[in-house]
Design an enzyme around this catalytic site. Structure first.
Site, PDB file in Angstrom:
ATOM      1  N   ARG A  27      49.463 -42.867 -23.058  1.00  0.00           N
ATOM      2  CA  ARG A  27      49.304 -42.326 -21.710  1.00  0.00           C
ATOM      3  C   ARG A  27      50.051 -41.005 -21.563  1.00  0.00           C
ATOM      4  NH1 ARG A  27      49.818 -48.054 -18.448  1.00  0.00           N
ATOM      5  NH2 ARG A  27      47.670 -48.701 -18.869  1.00  0.00           N
ATOM      6  N   GLU A  39      42.452 -46.526 -28.496  1.00  0.00           N
ATOM      7  CA  GLU A  39      41.446 -47.481 -28.030  1.00  0.00           C
ATOM      8  C   GLU A  39      40.918 -48.350 -29.164  1.00  0.00           C
ATOM      9  OE1 GLU A  39      40.977 -48.296 -25.139  1.00  0.00           O
ATOM     10  OE2 GLU A  39      41.846 -46.624 -24.024  1.00  0.00           O
ATOM     11  N   THR A  45      43.684 -56.476 -29.610  1.00  0.00           N
ATOM     12  CA  THR A  45      45.039 -56.371 -30.143  1.00  0.00           C
ATOM     13  C   THR A  45      46.000 -56.000 -29.021  1.00  0.00           C
ATOM     14  OG1 THR A  45      44.052 -55.563 -32.189  1.00  0.00           O
ATOM     15  CG2 THR A  45      46.426 -55.320 -31.962  1.00  0.00           C
ATOM     16  N   TYR A  84      41.328 -56.790 -38.409  1.00  0.00           N
ATOM     17  CA  TYR A  84      40.012 -56.195 -38.152  1.00  0.00           C
ATOM     18  C   TYR A  84      39.895 -54.825 -38.813  1.00  0.00           C
ATOM     19  CZ  TYR A  84      38.814 -59.816 -34.736  1.00  0.00           C
ATOM     20  OH  TYR A  84      38.520 -60.996 -34.121  1.00  0.00           O
ATOM     21  N   TYR A 122      32.617 -50.555 -24.517  1.00  0.00           N
ATOM     22  CA  TYR A 122      33.977 -50.449 -23.979  1.00  0.00           C
ATOM     23  C   TYR A 122      34.616 -49.114 -24.361  1.00  0.00           C
ATOM     24  CZ  TYR A 122      38.890 -50.357 -23.628  1.00  0.00           C
ATOM     25  OH  TYR A 122      40.142 -49.907 -23.361  1.00  0.00           O
ATOM     26  N   ASP A 140      36.569 -54.555 -20.552  1.00  0.00           N
ATOM     27  CA  ASP A 140      37.149 -55.384 -21.611  1.00  0.00           C
ATOM     28  C   ASP A 140      37.459 -56.765 -21.044  1.00  0.00           C
ATOM     29  OD1 ASP A 140      39.270 -54.910 -19.939  1.00  0.00           O
ATOM     30  OD2 ASP A 140      40.720 -54.726 -21.570  1.00  0.00           O
ATOM     31  N   CYS A 202      50.222 -63.827  -8.703  1.00  0.00           N
ATOM     32  CA  CYS A 202      49.490 -63.404  -7.502  1.00  0.00           C
ATOM     33  C   CYS A 202      50.414 -62.806  -6.443  1.00  0.00           C
ATOM     34  CB  CYS A 202      48.712 -64.577  -6.932  1.00  0.00           C
ATOM     35  SG  CYS A 202      47.464 -65.232  -8.070  1.00  0.00           S
ATOM     36  N   CYS A 205      50.351 -59.126  -6.690  1.00  0.00           N
ATOM     37  CA  CYS A 205      49.033 -58.512  -6.869  1.00  0.00           C
ATOM     38  C   CYS A 205      48.580 -57.733  -5.636  1.00  0.00           C
ATOM     39  CB  CYS A 205      47.996 -59.577  -7.210  1.00  0.00           C
ATOM     40  SG  CYS A 205      46.373 -58.874  -7.548  1.00  0.00           S
ATOM     41  N   CYS A 211      41.294 -61.335  -2.795  1.00  0.00           N
ATOM     42  CA  CYS A 211      40.878 -62.072  -3.997  1.00  0.00           C
ATOM     43  C   CYS A 211      40.360 -63.463  -3.619  1.00  0.00           C
ATOM     44  CB  CYS A 211      42.055 -62.213  -4.965  1.00  0.00           C
ATOM     45  SG  CYS A 211      41.660 -63.150  -6.452  1.00  0.00           S
TER      46      CYS A 211
END
Length: 358
Positions: A27, A39, A45, A84, A122, A140, A202, A205, A211
DNA sequence: AACTCGGGGGC
DNA sequence: GCCCCAGAGTT
């Protein structure tokens, strides 16, 4: 879902994101290549697993050209332990594509990104929105979980039609400049608040008030996922084989599990060791037992017996005989063999000590 | 649509 | 043990 409520979700989410987002290495950059690397590494992962790999990878291969021109052995070594492995081989193929077709620069185009090896729905959305501020969804597992809960959506997220439906829904609601933040905010919420295992937090959140799963009091019931099939078990006899100085490694096939990585020689457990030695050109050897190990892949379990083989005489073998230093520098060894490898090195050290003090 | 493809952290 | 993770490619 109505257009209106999705807009409200985005607004609340980005506001929350600006305050609570984590300071992550990827970032801090606007380099599309660096974002792309992050990405790919983050596919299936966790963030903490990726961090050290991300820094080392960009240090050694700082540009798309470096990646395109690197040896496969080097890129696999940089990926060693991350799993992977086709991700990095596909990324190199894509880097060559970018060199040939886009003058070495990531295309700022969603459809062009989708055509690159290893970039699916994605990752195309993530790179397009984060690196180029284009209005595309990046859906994702986090996004699917958050959306399923916010809208109390019962659709099975393992079905690709469910994922596709959410992609279209989010695409329609996204506008250019905010897309990168919206996508990252959805994922950030999923990773830190609306978490996959254990109780979601929650109370922290920003979407609590709207929600539906929270209102119904059962956020843990979402998302709905169909079950996966059980793992198959494989039983192996693995050999840490040494001539006293070097260790035998074998290169795996270019297709299938752990493609093109290196491994400790092994045979199916039911295959007698003397038979294997005959096949391998091992004429005389001392055998010691090592600790057995189990290794779990997504769809396979390896149950490994392990043997320390001190080779006294041999003909031609199908192995690469490498020193410990060479192995550490150049040969990518899957995690499945790491414990046997470590114990073998210890036994090798003991063996050398005994020889000196004989 | 179902399979294949790693590894590890959390509970 | 079992969950699943900033998924994509192949069949």
């Amino acid at each position: 879902m109505q257009e209106q409520s999705l807009q409200t979700v985005f607004a609340l989410l980005t506001e929350w994101y600006h305050v609570y987002k984590r300071d992550l290495p990827w970032r801090r950059t606007k380099d599309p290549y660096a974002i792309w690397v992050s990405e790919i590494m983050l596919q299936q992962t966790r963030v903490e697993a990726v961090k050290p790999y991300y820094a080392r990878f960009l240090e050694e291969l700082p540009t798309i050209r470096h990646l395109a021109e690197a040896d496969e052995e080097q890129i696999l070594k940089l990926w060693e332990g991350l799993g992977y492995y086709s991700r990095v081989r596909n990324m190199q193929a894509a880097a060559k594509q970018v060199m040939a077709e886009y003058d070495g620069k990531m295309p700022a185009d969603h459809k062009a990104l989708l055509r690159l090896k290893g970039i699916g729905p994605y990752t195309a959305g993530a790179v397009a929105s984060i690196a180029f501020s284009l209005p595309f969804a990046a859906v994702d597992g986090n996004v699917l979980r958050v959306m399923s809960r916010v809208f109390a959506d019962e659709r099975d997220i393992m079905l690709q039609q469910t994922k596709k439906a959410w992609e279209e829904e989010i695409n329609d609601a996204l506008t250019g400049e905010i897309a990168g933040d919206v996508n990252q905010a959805l994922m950030e919420l999923g990773a830190t608040v609306c978490v996959p295992n254990g109780e979601p937090k929650c109370e922290n959140c920003p979407l609590r008030t709207l929600c539906l799963a929270y209102q119904k009091g059962n956020p843990m019931q979402y998302p709905v996922k169909s079950e996966k099939k059980p793992r198959t078990k494989e039983y192996l006899s693995v050999c840490f084989m040494t001539d006293g100085k070097r260790i035998a490694l074998r290169k795996r096939d270019s297709k299938g599990l752990l493609a093109n990585l290196w491994e400790l020689p092994h045979v199916p457990k039911e295959y007698a060791l003397p038979m294997a030695f005959a096949d391998w050109g091992i004429q005389q050897a001392e055998i010691k037992n090592m600790r057995g190990q189990k290794h779990i892949f997504t769809h396979i379990e390896w149950h490994m017996d392990a043997y320390f083989i001190n080779v006294k005489a041999m003909a031609d073998t199908p192995f690469q005989w490498v020193t410990i230093e060479e192995a550490k520098e150049k040969y990518a060894l899957p995690s499945a063999f790491k414990k046997i490898w470590a114990e073998g090195l210890d036994m090798l050290e003991d063996m050398e000590y005994e020889q000196i003090h004989l």
